[in-house]
Design an enzyme around this catalytic site. Structure first.
Site, PDB file in Angstrom:
ATOM      1  N   ARG A 156       3.459  10.284   5.944  1.00 28.27           N
ATOM      2  CA  ARG A 156       2.193  11.325   5.890  1.00 28.27           C
ATOM      3  C   ARG A 156       1.803  11.358   7.229  1.00 28.27           C
ATOM      4  O   ARG A 156       1.565  10.618   7.954  1.00 28.27           O
ATOM      5  CB  ARG A 156       1.128  10.734   5.073  1.00 28.27           C
ATOM      6  CG  ARG A 156       1.157  10.933   3.687  1.00 28.27           C
ATOM      7  CD  ARG A 156      -0.050  10.758   3.004  1.00 28.27           C
ATOM      8  NE  ARG A 156      -0.945   9.344   3.445  1.00 28.27           N
ATOM      9  CZ  ARG A 156      -1.111   8.572   2.618  1.00 28.27           C
ATOM     10  NH1 ARG A 156      -0.490   8.529   1.583  1.00 28.27           N
ATOM     11  NH2 ARG A 156      -1.603   7.423   2.997  1.00 28.27           N
TER      12      ARG A 156
ATOM     13  N   GLU B  50      -6.538   0.043 -10.261  1.00 31.62           N
ATOM     14  CA  GLU B  50      -6.510  -0.723  -8.802  1.00 31.62           C
ATOM     15  C   GLU B  50      -7.762  -0.276  -8.194  1.00 31.62           C
ATOM     16  O   GLU B  50      -8.755   0.373  -8.735  1.00 31.62           O
ATOM     17  CB  GLU B  50      -5.375  -0.236  -8.095  1.00 31.62           C
ATOM     18  CG  GLU B  50      -3.950  -0.630  -8.603  1.00 31.62           C
ATOM     19  CD  GLU B  50      -2.837  -0.482  -7.940  1.00 31.62           C
ATOM     20  OE1 GLU B  50      -1.788  -1.157  -7.900  1.00 31.62           O
ATOM     21  OE2 GLU B  50      -3.047   0.155  -6.762  1.00 31.62           O
TER      22      GLU B  50
ATOM     23  N   GLU C  34      -9.637   3.095  -9.167  1.00 33.05           N
ATOM     24  CA  GLU C  34      -8.542   4.168  -9.881  1.00 33.05           C
ATOM     25  C   GLU C  34      -8.548   3.579 -11.087  1.00 33.05           C
ATOM     26  O   GLU C  34      -8.303   2.602 -11.378  1.00 33.05           O
ATOM     27  CB  GLU C  34      -7.281   3.930  -9.274  1.00 33.05           C
ATOM     28  CG  GLU C  34      -6.973   4.297  -7.718  1.00 33.05           C
ATOM     29  CD  GLU C  34      -5.431   4.122  -7.148  1.00 33.05           C
ATOM     30  OE1 GLU C  34      -4.631   4.640  -7.792  1.00 33.05           O
ATOM     31  OE2 GLU C  34      -5.239   3.329  -6.040  1.00 33.05           O
TER      32      GLU C  34
ATOM     33  N   SER D 167       0.812  -1.231   0.009  1.00 38.25           N
ATOM     34  CA  SER D 167      -0.115   0.022   0.115  1.00 38.25           C
ATOM     35  C   SER D 167       0.774   1.111   0.073  1.00 38.25           C
ATOM     36  O   SER D 167       2.000   1.212   0.179  1.00 38.25           O
ATOM     37  CB  SER D 167      -0.822   0.066   1.200  1.00 38.25           C
ATOM     38  OG  SER D 167      -0.264   0.111   2.479  1.00 38.25           O
TER      39      SER D 167
ATOM     40  N   GLY E  11       2.090   3.019  -2.059  1.00 40.51           N
ATOM     41  CA  GLY E  11       3.445   3.025  -3.114  1.00 40.51           C
ATOM     42  C   GLY E  11       4.479   2.195  -2.626  1.00 40.51           C
ATOM     43  O   GLY E  11       5.652   2.200  -3.318  1.00 40.51           O
TER      44      GLY E  11
ATOM     45  N   ASP F 299      -7.231   7.152  -0.185  1.00 42.26           N
ATOM     46  CA  ASP F 299      -6.394   8.203   0.355  1.00 42.26           C
ATOM     47  C   ASP F 299      -6.768   9.542  -0.448  1.00 42.26           C
ATOM     48  O   ASP F 299      -6.953  10.507   0.471  1.00 42.26           O
ATOM     49  CB  ASP F 299      -4.916   7.781   0.192  1.00 42.26           C
ATOM     50  CG  ASP F 299      -4.264   6.906   1.085  1.00 42.26           C
ATOM     51  OD1 ASP F 299      -4.958   6.583   2.173  1.00 42.26           O
ATOM     52  OD2 ASP F 299      -3.377   6.351   0.511  1.00 42.26           O
ATOM     53  N   THR F 300      -6.949   9.452  -1.573  1.00 42.73           N
ATOM     54  CA  THR F 300      -7.368  10.545  -2.418  1.00 42.73           C
ATOM     55  C   THR F 300      -8.819  11.013  -1.951  1.00 42.73           C
ATOM     56  O   THR F 300      -9.081  12.147  -2.129  1.00 42.73           O
ATOM     57  CB  THR F 300      -7.534  10.375  -4.001  1.00 42.73           C
ATOM     58  OG1 THR F 300      -8.422   9.219  -4.027  1.00 42.73           O
ATOM     59  CG2 THR F 300      -5.931   9.702  -4.393  1.00 42.73           C
TER      60      THR F 300
END
Length: 394
Positions: free
Chosen positions: A356, A270, A257, A149, A151, A277-278
């Site tokens: 983050r 995906e 996505e 996850s 990235g 998150d987005t």
């Protein structure tokens, strides 16, 4: 009182718990480390590795939840079928979680069983298998762990000489015990977007206005809503999202996505069976209900009258500039003195370089200048810890 067992207690889980508490739901938050963000707002907490099947079973038996909500990938997901047979609701469903926690399963379902347009791809467990896969897929190619996850372990090989480094990075970045990678065609896309899709028990599948986003190294850095794309492309994305989520079964919100090519072709990328998150941009009041409220309502079988755009909004991440086992000092002044700007600090007990730690969201009228809003969100995010949302991460 309904009891939810939340498996994974990061920043998305925290917002989900807040939404749940507002509806009088009892929540037990679980993660592998103590004082994770969602634990700070839950009724109880459990600290253990969810890859430990016996520990997971013991926690379920201890709390006897009505609903299990997985929020991370590192879970002994095959056990969810057993819990489902016991009458516990798994969100969205045990089938969905098992498919989507592994890129092999979801990609094969979409491309081979449902005929959804995806990038060309092959799998590899060894470096030699990756070399053979790259001959089929071609260069450049994107190499990712099957289970990961944010990235982790994702990179792009421009030529044969890059493969060994990419292979080692993918194996090191894998989550759980799945030591396999996917090598996929590099899509020369114009942009990428997320279509938050809500499947309901007693209602039709609903879609949020599409969300544009930018990733770096496979990790989200900023997002904005609404994302403008041709009507035909939007319909194509909705059809694909509805087809895949229906095949996976269950109720909740899905982050689907897509890539959009310069020619307007939509390509499935995906899917996550949970808040995305987005979708944190929905904390900027972009839609009448945030993605977390939508997820909760779908999980509980509560009605969702509609989803409509109320503001244009943008989000930008706040990244840590240091390694620290102590709480960081956040500058909130610059964000809060601005109109229509909000900051959310996640409350992570440890900081790692590039991790983050929060998000800044900004919003305006539905027809606001999104470029200006994006610039504002990124600028303000940079004032919180003095880091650029696009800084290089380790």
């Amino acid at each position: 009182m309904t009891k939810i067992l939340l498996l994974g207690s990061g920043e998305l889980g925290k917002e989900f718990v807040i939404a749940a508490k507002r509806k009088g739901v009892y929540v037990v938050a679980c993660d592998k480390y103590d004082n994770a963000p969602a634990m700070q707002v839950a009724d109880e907490r459990e600290v253990f590795s969810m890859l430990d099947g016996e520990a997971l079973k013991a926690v379920v038996e201890k709390h006897n939840p009505d609903i299990i909500v997985p929020e991370i990938e590192a879970i002994r997901t095959e056990m969810l079928f057993e819990f489902e047979k016991q009458g516990i609701q798994v969100v969205p469903s045990a089938r969905a979680v098992n498919y989507t926690m592994n890129r092999r399963a979801i990609r094969d379902l979409a491309a081979q069983e449902l005929g959804v347009r995806t990038a060309r791809y092959r799998y590899a467990k060894t470096y030699d298998e990756l070399v053979e896969a790259s001959k089929v897929v071609g260069f450049p190619c994107v190499i990712k762990p099957l289970m990961s996850s944010s990235g982790h372990g994702q990179s792009t090989a421009q030529c044969h000489e890059d493969l060994k480094k990419c292979f080692d990075g993918a194996m090191a970045g894998a989550r759980g015990d799945v030591q396999e990678i996917i090598c996929e065609e590099f899509i020369n896309f114009d942009s990428e977007f997320t279509l938050l899709t809500v499947t309901q028990k007693n209602g039709p599948t609903l879609f949020c206005p599409p969300i544009g986003h930018v990733q770096k190294g496979g990790d989200y850095r900023e997002s904005w809503q609404p994302y403008q794309l041709p009507e035909a492309s939007l319909r194509a994305a909705e059809e694909m999202a509805e087809k895949v989520t229906a095949a996976l079964t269950g109720y909740g919100i899905w982050g689907v996505e897509f890539f959009l090519t310069k020619e307007g072709e939509v390509i499935f990328s995906e899917l996550s069976p949970r808040p995305h998150d987005t979708g944190m941009v929905t904390l900027a009041h972009t839609t009448n209900l945030s993605e977390f409220e939508l997820h909760l309502r779908a999980v509980l079988g509560l009605p969702i009258h509609d989803i409509r755009l109320e503001h244009a909004g943008c989000s930008a991440v706040v990244l840590s500039p240091v390694e620290s086992h102590e709480p960081l000092n956040y500058n909130l002044m610059d964000v809060l003195k601005e109109e229509c700007a909000r900051v959310r600090i996640f409350g992570k007990p440890e900081a790692h370089f590039g991790r983050r730690m929060g998000v800044v969201v900004c919003y305006g009228e539905p027809d606001a200048d999104l470029i200006a809003l994006r610039d504002k969100a990124k600028r303000l995010a940079g004032t919180v810890l003095g880091t650029d949302p696009y800084m290089e991460k380790d």
